[in-house]
Enzyme design. Structure first.
Site, PDB file in Angstrom:
ATOM      1  N   GLY A  23       0.758  -1.244   0.000  1.00 11.18           N
ATOM      2  CA  GLY A  23       0.000   0.000   0.000  1.00 11.18           C
ATOM      3  C   GLY A  23       0.783   1.285   0.000  1.00 11.18           C
TER       4      GLY A  23
ATOM      5  CB  CYS B 198     -12.502   4.304 -30.443  1.00 10.21           C
ATOM      6  SG  CYS B 198     -11.585   3.969 -31.947  1.00 10.21           S
TER       7      CYS B 198
HETATM    8  C1  LIG Z   1      -2.438  -5.036  -4.370  1.00  6.72           C
HETATM    9  C2  LIG Z   1      -2.020  -5.735  -3.142  1.00  6.72           C
HETATM   10  C3  LIG Z   1      -0.781  -5.461  -2.580  1.00  6.72           C
HETATM   11  C4  LIG Z   1       0.157  -4.422  -3.125  1.00  6.72           C
HETATM   12  O1  LIG Z   1      -0.344  -3.158  -3.082  1.00  6.72           O
HETATM   13  P1  LIG Z   1       0.593  -1.923  -3.478  1.00  6.72           P
HETATM   14  O2  LIG Z   1      -0.223  -0.745  -3.204  1.00  6.72           O
HETATM   15  O3  LIG Z   1       0.905  -2.097  -4.924  1.00  6.72           O
HETATM   16  O4  LIG Z   1       1.794  -2.003  -2.612  1.00  6.72           O
HETATM   17  C5  LIG Z   1      -0.391  -6.171  -1.467  1.00  6.72           C
HETATM   18  N1  LIG Z   1      -1.195  -7.107  -0.928  1.00  6.72           N
HETATM   19  C6  LIG Z   1      -2.394  -7.411  -1.447  1.00  6.72           C
HETATM   20  C7  LIG Z   1      -3.209  -8.459  -0.833  1.00  6.72           C
HETATM   21  C8  LIG Z   1      -2.847  -6.743  -2.571  1.00  6.72           C
HETATM   22  O5  LIG Z   1      -4.043  -7.030  -3.074  1.00  6.72           O
END
Ligand SMILES: *Cc1c(COP(=O)(O)O)cnc(C)c1O
Length: 423
Positions: free
Chosen positions: A246, A353
């Site tokens: 995240g 498009c």
């Molecule tokens: C998408 C996701 C991540 C990574 O998220 P980032 O924002 O790209 O770091 C990590 N764990 C899970 C379960 C995810 O779905």
């Protein structure tokens, strides 16, 4: 170019502008890369990915005895990227059978792979078992029951699992990538999670190792991570806490995301203070590992002046869906005048498009001409990953650049590829 402005921190580490004003990525001239490999093309600065992987590992190692960094590979699922990150000694998480196949091909040890998915199929679970995937993250009771059936049938012994909890914490981000709220398709709410935990603990086929949470992506504030840890603290006492990914990145010069060190500190201290010492912490960065390493090169095909100036390039929503999905903002430069003062504010548009196929709405550029090479930074995450064939677009090649050497790791699609699956 004497007073050449520095490019902002959104560009890959080591990016420079040479004395002619050309953009230099990984020691390679972007104008030459475009000539040699065609456009659109994804360019990946390998050292940037390595540096960020090492920064995550070092940040944890400095603060925590028992941890694992895993690449959330949905951000950039391509064999060469898996191979690169496997080489950094980190783990990997996959969102389904396809990414699992790529992760295995890229050389990840199965035991260090984690399988996610809110709607995993029985086939995917069987594939994960046959491959020897280390951890399966349970996302629902159906998932739990299905995995129990698969494990019971294959006789390979119990499967290590985590239970994914939805902590009812909202990270400040686009609704499309917010996942921690109670009303979510991901994970189990606190009451349902308690039930899943009890069932997993009672099952002879499952080895419950801990909890998982992931509150969202492109987060620019750290406080929600602590809130999320607090929210799950009452669910029991476990060895492993996988806190998802995240960490946000800067897409534009005005964005200042937390550093990797501050992000890791926030998570480690939350676990230590709210759950107690001795926990194994797993982190799953995706975007923060690969986003800033990637730059997309396009060629200007047309310039149209009406109410706005429309600069049309040879790619768009087929290689970068994020502006359409999330209203994501990007910057752009001309590859042969990368540090020149902007003279025009233009709508940099794709070739598709759809009127909303705009890559940068308000790109500040020197006066552009047909044939110019345009570079947009921060396309390493969720670019190739979400690429598509809309309008019969051929998905771009991926070119790794490192110390002045360019290597094509994925070739451009061909027209033949478009009908290769016809029966
Ligand atoms: C998408 C996701 C991540 C990574 O998220 P980032 O924002 O790209 O770091 C990590 N764990 C899970 C379960 C995810 O779905």
């Amino acid at each position: 170019m004497a007073a050449a402005q520095q490019l902002s921190h959104v560009w890959p580490l080591g990016t420079t502008v040479d004395e002619r004003g050309h953009l230099i990525l990984g020691g390679c001239d972007a104008v030459e890369l475009a000539r040699e490999h065609g456009t659109p093309a994804y360019v990946v600065v390998v050292d940037d990915v390595r540096a960020r992987a090492r920064a995550f590992v070092q940040a944890f190692a400095a603060r925590c005895d028992d941890f694992e960094v895993t690449f959330a590979s949905k951000a950039f699922p391509c064999t060469a990227v898996y191979r690169l990150l496997a080489g950094e000694g980190i783990g990997c998480d996959v969102a389904g059978g396809g990414e699992l196949a790529l992760a295995l091909r890229g050389g990840f040890e199965p035991a260090r792979i984690t399988l996610h998915g809110n709607a995993k199929s029985e086939d995917e679970l069987r594939f994960a078992r046959e491959a020897g995937v280390g951890t399966v993250v349970l996302d629902s009771l159906h998932d739990l029951e299905r995995l129990e059936r698969v494990v019971a049938a294959d006789g390979r012994g119990p499967q290590t699992v985590l239970v994914r909890v939805t902590p009812d914490v909202r990270g400040e981000t686009h609704a499309g990538i917010s996942t921690g709220q109670a009303d979510s398709k991901f994970g189990l709410g606190l009451a349902a999670a308690a039930d899943a935990i009890a069932r997993a603990q009672a099952s002879p086929h499952l080895q419950l190792d801990g909890l998982h949470l992931h509150i969202g992506s492109q987060l620019l504030e750290l406080a929600p991570f602590r809130e999320a840890v607090r929210a799950i603290a009452g669910l029991g006492d476990f060895r492993t806490y996988n806190l998802g990914g995240g960490l946000g990145v800067a897409y534009t010069a005005d964005q200042r995301p937390p550093s990797i060190e501050d992000y890791v500190e926030a998570k480690v201290s939350a676990v230590r203070e709210l759950l107690g010492p001795g926990r194994r912490i797993v982190d799953e960065p995706g975007r923060a590992l690969v986003a800033n390493a990637g730059v997309t090169l396009y060629t200007v095909e047309t310039i149209k002046q009406n109410v706005s100036t429309w600069v049309g390039v040879d790619g768009g929503m087929s290689d970068n869906l994020r502006p359409m999905l999330y209203g994501a903002r990007y910057e752009a430069v001309l590859a042969d005048r990368a540090a020149a003062e902007p003279q025009a504010t233009v709508k940099l548009t794709g070739k598709h498009c759809e009127s909303s196929d705009v890559i940068v709405d308000g790109a500040a550029l020197p006066t552009p001409h047909v044939g110019d090479v345009v570079a947009t930074p921060v396309t390493g995450a969720y670019g190739h990953a979400m690429a598509n064939n809309y309008n019969g677009a051929l998905r771009p090649p991926i070119v790794f650049v490192e110390r002045g050497e360019a290597t094509v790791v994925v070739r451009r699609e061909t027209y033949e590829d478009l009908y290769a699956r016809d029966c």
